[in-house]
Scaffold this motif. Structure first.
Motif, PDB file in Angstrom:
ATOM      1  N   ARG A 174       0.850  -1.202   0.000  1.00 17.37           N
ATOM      2  CA  ARG A 174       0.000   0.000   0.000  1.00 17.37           C
ATOM      3  C   ARG A 174       0.884   1.249   0.000  1.00 17.37           C
ATOM      4  O   ARG A 174       0.673   2.176  -0.777  1.00 17.37           O
ATOM      5  N   GLU A 175       1.871   1.269   0.914  1.00 14.80           N
ATOM      6  CA  GLU A 175       2.790   2.412   0.993  1.00 14.80           C
ATOM      7  C   GLU A 175       3.587   2.559  -0.302  1.00 14.80           C
ATOM      8  O   GLU A 175       3.795   3.677  -0.783  1.00 14.80           O
ATOM      9  N   GLY A 176       4.027   1.443  -0.856  1.00 14.58           N
ATOM     10  CA  GLY A 176       4.792   1.498  -2.106  1.00 14.58           C
ATOM     11  C   GLY A 176       3.974   2.034  -3.265  1.00 14.58           C
ATOM     12  O   GLY A 176       4.458   2.872  -4.030  1.00 14.58           O
ATOM     13  N   ARG A 177       2.722   1.599  -3.401  1.00 12.54           N
ATOM     14  CA  ARG A 177       1.867   2.106  -4.489  1.00 12.54           C
ATOM     15  C   ARG A 177       1.569   3.582  -4.307  1.00 12.54           C
ATOM     16  O   ARG A 177       1.461   4.337  -5.282  1.00 12.54           O
ATOM     17  N   ALA A 178       1.445   4.026  -3.040  1.00 13.00           N
ATOM     18  CA  ALA A 178       1.178   5.451  -2.772  1.00 13.00           C
ATOM     19  C   ALA A 178       2.398   6.303  -3.102  1.00 13.00           C
ATOM     20  O   ALA A 178       2.267   7.415  -3.620  1.00 13.00           O
ATOM     21  N   ALA A 179       3.596   5.783  -2.814  1.00 13.87           N
ATOM     22  CA  ALA A 179       4.830   6.544  -3.081  1.00 13.87           C
ATOM     23  C   ALA A 179       5.184   6.543  -4.548  1.00 13.87           C
ATOM     24  O   ALA A 179       5.708   7.533  -5.071  1.00 13.87           O
ATOM     25  N   ARG A 180       4.896   5.429  -5.224  1.00 19.03           N
ATOM     26  CA  ARG A 180       5.290   5.303  -6.625  1.00 19.03           C
ATOM     27  C   ARG A 180       4.321   4.349  -7.309  1.00 19.03           C
ATOM     28  O   ARG A 180       4.332   3.151  -7.015  1.00 19.03           O
ATOM     29  N   PRO A 181       3.510   4.820  -8.227  1.00 16.39           N
ATOM     30  CA  PRO A 181       2.567   3.916  -8.925  1.00 16.39           C
ATOM     31  C   PRO A 181       3.317   2.762  -9.589  1.00 16.39           C
ATOM     32  O   PRO A 181       4.408   2.941 -10.135  1.00 16.39           O
ATOM     33  N   TYR A 182       2.714   1.584  -9.518  1.00 18.00           N
ATOM     34  CA  TYR A 182       3.334   0.403 -10.093  1.00 18.00           C
ATOM     35  C   TYR A 182       3.150   0.411 -11.601  1.00 18.00           C
ATOM     36  O   TYR A 182       2.040   0.603 -12.108  1.00 18.00           O
ATOM     37  N   VAL A 183       4.221   0.209 -12.331  1.00 17.10           N
ATOM     38  CA  VAL A 183       4.171   0.081 -13.786  1.00 17.10           C
ATOM     39  C   VAL A 183       4.977  -1.143 -14.178  1.00 17.10           C
ATOM     40  O   VAL A 183       6.026  -1.421 -13.606  1.00 17.10           O
ATOM     41  N   CYS A 184       4.475  -1.857 -15.153  1.00 19.59           N
ATOM     42  CA  CYS A 184       5.213  -3.037 -15.629  1.00 19.59           C
ATOM     43  C   CYS A 184       5.391  -2.976 -17.126  1.00 19.59           C
ATOM     44  O   CYS A 184       4.761  -2.267 -17.823  1.00 19.59           O
TER      45      CYS A 184
END
Length: 184
Positions: A174-184
């Protein structure tokens, strides 16, 4: 901190299935945790089409929206012929981005193998979807006599460990997605 939004997905749609009973037991364990907000997603309640349609149906849109709102998942799955049910694969495939960078745990059941083969295959599917599967699982042997006190305590302990891991990963992601949107 807001509770982690956990979707418990019951993957079997067969009549006479054990999934609803196993799922209810696990949901009861999860709802004892203050850090979780639990939503039950029972695939038997969705009117999915027999074939993958060109345009999403209302049932598909509703399912994908539930996956999108969730921050973590537990799949309750049987093992049929060393795999998981087609109904579960169909539902998983309706979403894509909604699974990404979220943790997935497993509660499985089967005869003697406790669903281990189904879980192994589901781990591969969720890796392809860029989800994080947690290490520990809960497995129920359908051929065992009614579980005694010791077996019941072991299942509760397995559920606690699974939920501990899921909460840790869920909050970290949750914290990671808030800090940096996930892109693949």
């Amino acid at each position: 901190m807001a509770p982690l939004q956990l979707a418990v997905i019951i993957g079997s749609t067969r009549e006479g299935r054990m999934g609803d009973r196993v799922g209810r037991w696990f949901v009861d364990q999860a709802r004892r945790r203050e850090e979780l907000a639990v939503d039950v997603v029972d695939l038997a309640g969705y009117d999915f089409p027999a074939r993958y349609p060109a345009e999403p149906t209302p049932a598909i849109r509703a399912f994908v929206a539930q996956v999108g709102r969730a921050e973590a998942f537990v799949l309750v799955t049987p093992e049929y012929n060393h795999s998981f049910p087609a109904s579960l694969k169909q539902a998983i495939d309706y979403a894509y981005d909604e699974w990404q960078a979220k943790p997935v745990g497993f509660v499985s059941y089967g005869c003697r193998s406790v669903g281990r083969y189904a879980v192994d295959q589901l781990r591969t599917v969720f890796t392809a979807l860029h989800a994080v599967t947690v290490r520990d699982t809960v497995g129920v042997d359908l051929l065992a006599d009614p579980p005694g006190v010791q077996a019941q305590e072991q299942l509760r302990q397995d559920a606690r460990v699974l939920l501990d891991e899921l909460c840790w990963w869920g909050l970290a992601l949750r914290e990671g997605r808030a800090a940096r949107p996930y892109v693949c």
